[in-house]
Write a protein that holds these residues in place. Structure first.
Motif, mmCIF file in Angstrom:
data_model
loop_
_atom_site.group_PDB
_atom_site.id
_atom_site.type_symbol
_atom_site.label_atom_id
_atom_site.label_comp_id
_atom_site.label_asym_id
_atom_site.label_seq_id
_atom_site.Cartn_x
_atom_site.Cartn_y
_atom_site.Cartn_z
ATOM 1 N N UNK A 1 0.873 -1.202 0.088
ATOM 2 C CA UNK A 1 0.100 0.060 0.032
ATOM 3 C C UNK A 1 1.049 1.262 0.128
ATOM 4 N N UNK A 2 0.603 2.133 -0.875
ATOM 5 C CA UNK A 2 1.378 3.483 -0.802
ATOM 6 C C UNK A 2 0.479 4.846 -0.479
ATOM 7 N N UNK A 3 0.997 5.484 0.652
ATOM 8 C CA UNK A 3 0.373 6.665 1.077
ATOM 9 C C UNK A 3 1.256 7.988 0.671
ATOM 10 N N UNK A 4 0.486 9.019 0.364
ATOM 11 C CA UNK A 4 1.098 10.321 0.134
ATOM 12 C C UNK A 4 0.626 11.210 1.039
ATOM 13 N N UNK A 5 1.634 12.191 1.297
ATOM 14 C CA UNK A 5 1.040 13.452 2.370
ATOM 15 C C UNK A 5 1.676 14.599 1.483
ATOM 16 N N UNK A 35 1.134 4.412 11.435
ATOM 17 C CA UNK A 35 2.427 4.203 10.356
ATOM 18 C C UNK A 35 3.673 4.416 11.002
ATOM 19 N N UNK A 36 4.597 3.410 11.089
ATOM 20 C CA UNK A 36 5.731 3.303 11.602
ATOM 21 C C UNK A 36 6.741 2.347 10.978
ATOM 22 N N UNK A 37 7.918 2.488 11.060
ATOM 23 C CA UNK A 37 9.018 1.577 10.552
ATOM 24 C C UNK A 37 9.148 0.206 11.423
ATOM 25 N N UNK A 38 9.399 -0.958 10.979
ATOM 26 C CA UNK A 38 9.694 -1.953 11.840
ATOM 27 C C UNK A 38 11.137 -1.865 12.333
ATOM 28 N N UNK A 39 11.674 -2.159 13.648
ATOM 29 C CA UNK A 39 12.927 -1.979 13.921
ATOM 30 C C UNK A 39 13.390 -2.738 15.045
ATOM 31 N N UNK A 40 14.597 -3.076 15.124
ATOM 32 C CA UNK A 40 15.142 -3.704 16.251
ATOM 33 C C UNK A 40 16.305 -2.831 16.878
ATOM 34 N N UNK A 41 15.974 -1.822 17.535
ATOM 35 C CA UNK A 41 16.811 -0.787 18.155
ATOM 36 C C UNK A 41 16.315 0.456 17.248
ATOM 37 N N UNK A 42 17.399 1.452 16.692
ATOM 38 C CA UNK A 42 16.755 2.422 16.183
ATOM 39 C C UNK A 42 16.450 2.389 14.689
ATOM 40 N N UNK A 43 15.577 3.443 14.177
ATOM 41 C CA UNK A 43 15.332 3.314 12.779
ATOM 42 C C UNK A 43 16.266 3.996 11.898
ATOM 43 N N UNK A 44 16.828 3.048 11.162
ATOM 44 C CA UNK A 44 18.087 3.513 10.504
ATOM 45 C C UNK A 44 17.982 3.522 8.964
ATOM 46 N N UNK A 45 16.612 3.852 8.480
ATOM 47 C CA UNK A 45 16.653 3.859 7.138
ATOM 48 C C UNK A 45 17.214 4.826 6.579
ATOM 49 N N UNK A 115 5.360 3.582 1.559
ATOM 50 C CA UNK A 115 4.722 2.274 0.962
ATOM 51 C C UNK A 115 4.738 1.501 2.421
ATOM 52 N N UNK A 116 3.835 0.504 2.531
ATOM 53 C CA UNK A 116 3.547 -0.238 3.708
ATOM 54 C C UNK A 116 3.320 -1.701 3.356
ATOM 55 N N UNK A 117 4.185 -2.352 4.216
ATOM 56 C CA UNK A 117 4.317 -3.972 4.115
ATOM 57 C C UNK A 117 3.983 -4.371 5.383
ATOM 58 N N UNK A 118 2.957 -5.274 5.274
ATOM 59 C CA UNK A 118 2.695 -5.940 6.973
ATOM 60 C C UNK A 118 2.547 -5.017 7.981
ATOM 61 N N UNK A 119 1.771 -3.654 7.580
ATOM 62 C CA UNK A 119 1.470 -2.788 8.803
ATOM 63 C C UNK A 119 2.580 -1.999 9.067
ATOM 64 N N UNK A 120 3.872 -1.999 8.309
ATOM 65 C CA UNK A 120 5.160 -1.265 8.758
ATOM 66 C C UNK A 120 5.450 -0.426 7.487
ATOM 67 N N UNK A 121 6.146 0.667 7.241
ATOM 68 C CA UNK A 121 6.674 1.493 6.622
ATOM 69 C C UNK A 121 7.807 0.555 5.826
ATOM 70 N N UNK A 122 7.670 0.360 4.698
ATOM 71 C CA UNK A 122 8.666 -0.356 4.148
ATOM 72 C C UNK A 122 9.783 0.554 3.423
ATOM 73 N N UNK A 123 9.232 1.719 2.841
ATOM 74 C CA UNK A 123 10.289 2.543 2.079
ATOM 75 C C UNK A 123 9.191 4.007 2.022
#
Length: 226
Positions: A1-5, A35-45, A115-123
Motif C-alpha cells: 500500500x502506498x500513501x502520500x502526504x 504508520x511506523x518502521x519496523x525496527x530492532x533498535x533505532x530506525x536506520x533507514x 509504502x506499507x508492508x505488513x502494517x509497517x513502513x517499508x520505504x
C-alpha cells in the motif's frame, strides 16, 4: 500500500505546508495514523540524496535534527540526481529517497510518500517542488525539508491553522517559517510514543481532516490549499 502526504500552498502566499489532522494543540498526539518502521533498535533507514546542491545542506540539517531523537539514526547516502530520477523519485526498499524538481503549479510545495508492508513502513520518498521553492526564503526551504522528512518517520502535524502562533516546530502550519525550521520536544516525545514499544505489525488507521482517495492499492491523502 502506498500513501502520500502533500504540502500545499495557501492562496494568500506561496508557503509550504503538509497534511494530517484537524488543528491540534501542541500537546496533542500527532502521529500519522499508526504508520511506523519496523525496527530492532533505532530506525536506520538511509536518506538517499537525489537533490541538487542547492538542497543538500537542507537535507543534512534535517537529518541531524531528526537524529537527535534516540529512536532515529538515518544517514545520508548519495543517489542519482539525473532529471529522470528527480522527476519520478522512485522509492527504494528500506530507504527514503529525497528529490527536488519543478513538479509544476499543482498547489503543493512538498510531498511525502510511504509504502506499507505488513502494517509497517517499508520505504519512503520526499518530493520538494522547485516550482514554488527554488526562490523561497531559506527558512521556508528548511522548514519544508524538515517537515517532509518527519512525515516519513510517521509524524503528522502539531497544528494545521496557518494563523495560530508558531509552535517552534517544522511540524506546524505557518505563515512564517522563521521559528518553525526544526523539530521541538513534542516531536521527539511523539517519536518515543511511536517507537518505544515491542515491535509488531500494526494495522494502519486513517487520519482526520484529510481527503482520502483510494485507487487499487494506492492511498493518497490530500489537504487542499488554503
Amino acid at each position: 500500500m502506498k500513501l502520500l502526504r502533500i504540502l500545499t500552498i495557501p492562496a494568500a502566499a506561496l508557503l509550504a505546508v503538509t497534511a494530517a489532522a484537524a488543528a491540534l494543540p501542541a500537546q496533542a498526539s500527532h502521529s500519522w495514523g499508526t504508520y511506523h518502521w519496523s525496527r530492532s533498535g533505532q530506525v536506520t533507514a538511509p536518506l538517499i540524496s537525489s537533490v541538487t546542491s542547492n538542497w543538500s545542506g537542507n537535507l543534512t540539517v534535517a537529518k541531524d535534527d531528526w537524529n537527535a531523537s534516540p529512536y532515529i539514526q538515518s544517514g545520508v547516502v548519495a543517489g542519482s540526481t539525473s532529471t529522470s530520477t528527480r522527476s519520478s523519485c522512485p522509492m527504494a526498499t528500506g530507504q527514503i529517497r529525497v528529490c527536488n524538481y519543478t513538479y509544476g503549479n499543482n498547489g503543493w510545495a512538498g510531498l511525502a510518500s510511504i509504502n506499507l508492508s505488513g502494517g509497517h513502513i517499508s520505504r519512503g520518498s520526499v518530493k520538494l517542488n522547485d516550482t514554488y521553492e527554488s526562490g523561497a526564503p531559506a527558512a521556508e526551504r528548511q522548514g519544508v525539508m524538515c517537515q517532509e522528512v518527519g512525515h516519513t518517520y510517521g509524524l503528522a502535524h502539531q497544528d494545521e491553522n496557518f494563523n495560530n502562533p508558531n509552535l517552534g516546530t517544522c511540524m506546524d502550519y505557518t505563515n512564517n517559517w522563521g521559528t518553525n525550521q526544526h523539530p521541538n520536544s513534542h516531536d521527539f516525545n511523539q517519536l518515543a510514543s511511536i517507537y518505544s514499544h515491542s515491535d509488531k505489525a500494526a494495522a494502519a488507521s486513517g487520519t482526520k481532516g484529510v481527503t482520502t482517495i483510494k485507487t487499487g492499492s494506492t492511498v493518497t491523502m490530500i489537504t487542499w490549499a488554503k
